[in-house]
Design an enzyme around this catalytic site. Structure first.
Site, PDB file in Angstrom:
ATOM      1  N   LYS A  65     -13.235  70.935  51.890  1.00 22.31           N
ATOM      2  CA  LYS A  65     -11.805  70.732  51.497  1.00 22.31           C
ATOM      3  C   LYS A  65     -11.176  72.103  51.028  1.00 22.31           C
ATOM      4  CE  LYS A  65     -12.865  66.429  48.766  1.00 22.31           C
ATOM      5  NZ  LYS A  65     -12.117  65.744  49.533  1.00 22.31           N
ATOM      6  N   ARG A  73     -18.461  56.557  51.787  1.00 17.72           N
ATOM      7  CA  ARG A  73     -18.519  55.469  52.536  1.00 17.72           C
ATOM      8  C   ARG A  73     -20.081  55.334  53.118  1.00 17.72           C
ATOM      9  NH1 ARG A  73     -13.405  56.311  56.261  1.00 17.72           N
ATOM     10  NH2 ARG A  73     -12.947  57.142  54.353  1.00 17.72           N
TER      11      ARG A  73
END
Ligand code: BES
Ligand code: MN
Ligand code: ZN
Length: 511
Positions: free
Chosen positions: A281, A355
């Site tokens: 990120k 996920r």
């Protein structure tokens, strides 16, 4: 905080501050507010006549009775318009009044139950909201070992709910007990999610679950890396493999009657720090990614609350917990991994890690033959694009489960918005290299994330709550203006899940 109940008239109560209320537009207050006004020789009517208070929601005014009544201060708090009045107005007004009292230096607080009379709310629910608002409004994150900050010496020690009608005291007591349990569950969630990643590790989450188990007679099982490998949790392990911090797979079970009935299963995303992994990120605001275990925090807060309330049915909480870090052992983009249900996944982006860990947790949940599964996760930036910071995005396979979550969320002051769990989006997850890939591109990023999760869910009602926009609060126009929030984690999810679980618990299963 010490919470007590008392019958009688609020104007006779000795406290550092007593709290009464005012609906917008009222010029001649009745009920408890009217009684205090009379005891003060019309001082509250003066405040209204002079425009000091108009009854707008969360507006406050303070009066010093100077011996006219035993209390040292009177706080009048606005409840807003009667048309818009609901349980969250009560929660907010209680928070606004409590902050006013704290900032004035009051340590003991007594309040009437806002909305129990003229407001027309069920007294039990109103009492619950007053206690929630008071405790949550006074919440501050106390970092261990940090020098006390300015103002932190001021704190309210006790709240007494005062009810005039003695025969209705049991309702107030029941609501106050639930309110305290919910608020303390939310404060636990906030502490966990506000805490830095070097303190709130997967191990610390596991210890928290074990502490809850010990306190409330639950059972707790914690799996380490090797045990996850034995269960073939390849998706979860692919996230954990870049981290030195040991991952934990936490299972906390509340089952007071040792029943083998299908449980309500909660799953919480427990990424204790999300750097993105190799798909790293940007550094701007990366520190907020310590809160990427807010789903886990909400689930643990919920378990503590239902333990304290003493829910009768069986509830299982599952928390997959790990950091997501870049390193020489981290997953490369393009790696193919296999989840415990045999589904193969091409990891296109290591930052779509939530996920992956939820995949194995949802697959693991199937062995319980669940009545319901609800997962809570800070899953996607895309849900923030869609809904901002006001509403949590909810996906549900079952209309009645959605209705339950929606109603519980409304009562808890956690607005929920239903999103489309529409199978056509599955095309975006197709790849020629595996059964599924872990990203579906920019369009409908929150939907495709949920469609990914659906590949690991069994044949039972399931809901997914994406709290990426609602877990973190700061004082911006893009965030709800609520006096029971402070900068940092909100504890969102606890109020809704506890409400949904209590609704489910109240239904008798008679076949
Ligand atoms: N934890 C983030 C989602 C998130 C974003 C939470 C902002 C709170 C605030 C999640 O793991 C993530 O990185 N998601 C990616 C998915 C993308 C790579 C498909 C995202 O939303 O950008
Ligand atoms: Mn991520
Ligand atoms: Zn994440």
């Amino acid at each position: 905080m010490n919470v007590a109940i008392q019958s009688g008239s609020i104007q006779t109560v000795d406290a550092d501050a007593i709290v009464v209320n005012l609906f917008e537009g009222v010029t001649e207050p009745g009920g408890a507010t009217g009684a205090v006004d009379k005891a003060l020789n019309g001082a509250i009517r003066d405040l209204i006549a002079n425009g000091d208070i108009r009854g707008k929601l969360n507006e406050t005014a303070i009066l010093y009775p100077r011996g006219a009544i035993p209390a040292s201060r009177v706080i009048v708090v606005g409840l807003g318009s009667e048309e818009e009045f609901d349980l969250d107005s009560v929660r907010q007004a209680a928070a606004a009044a409590a902050r006013k009292a704290r900032d004035a230096g009051a340590r003991t607080l007594a309040s009437i139950v806002h909305g129990g009379g003229r407001g027309g709310l069920a007294l039990t629910d109103a009492a619950q909201s007053v206690v929630e608002g008071t405790i949550l409004g006074l919440y501050r994150y106390d970092a261990p070992g940090v020098i006390p900050r300015e103002g932190f010496d001021r704190d309210v020690d006790s709240l007494t709910l005062v009810e005039f009608d003695t025969s209705r005291l049991p309702e107030v007591e029941a609501g106050a007990n639930v309110g305290q349990a919910v608020a303390e569950g939310i404060c636990l969630a906030r502490d966990l999610a506000n805490g830095p990643a070097n303190e709130v590790t997967p191990t610390m989450l596991a210890e928290t679950a074990q502490r809850i188990a010990a306190d409330y007679g639950m059972t707790c099982q914690v799996l380490d890396r090797e045990q996850m490998a034995e269960l073939k949790m390849g998706a979860l392990l692919s996230v954990a493999q870049g981290a030195n911090e040991p991952p934990k797979f936490i299972v906390l079970e509340h089952n007071p009657t040792q029943s083998d009935a299908p449980p309500f299963v909660l799953v919480g995303k427990g990424i204790t720090f999300d750097s993105g992994g190799i798909s790293i990120k940007p550094s701007k605001r990366m520190e907020e990614m310590r809160g990427d275990m807010s789903g886990a925090a909400a689930v643990l807060g919920t378990m503590q609350t239902i333990g304290a309330i003493g829910l009768s049915k069986r509830v299982v909480a599952i928390v997959p917990a790990t950091e997501n870090m870049p390193s020489g052992t981290a997953t490369h983009p393009g790696d193919i991994v296999t989840a415990m249900n045999g589904v193969t996944i091409e990891v296109i982006n290591t930052d779509a890690e939530g996920r992956l860990i939820l995949a194995d947790a949802l697959a693991y949940a199937q062995q319980y033959n669940p009545a319901v599964v609800v997962d809570v996760a800070t899953l996607t930036g895309a849900v923030v694009v869609a809904l901002g910071h006001y509403m949590t995005g909810v996906y549900a396979t079952d209309d009645s489960l959605w209705e339950t979550i929606h109603a519980a969320g409304h009562a808890a002051g956690e607005p929920m918005w239903r999103m489309p769990l529409y199978p056509a989006y599955d095309r975006q997850l197709k790849t020629s290299f595996a059964d599924v890939k872990n990203v579906g591109g920019r369009p409908a990023g929150s939907v495709t994330a949920t469609r990914f999760l659906a590949k690991f869910v069994g044949d039972h009602p399931w809901a997914h709550m994406d709290i990426a926009g609602t877990n973190w609060w700061e004082n911006l126009i893009t965030h709800p203006k609520k006096p029971y929030y402070v900068r940092g984690n909100t504890g969102v999810g606890v109020g809704t899940l506890v409400g949904a679980l209590r609704a489910w618990d109240a239904v008798d299963v008679k076949e």
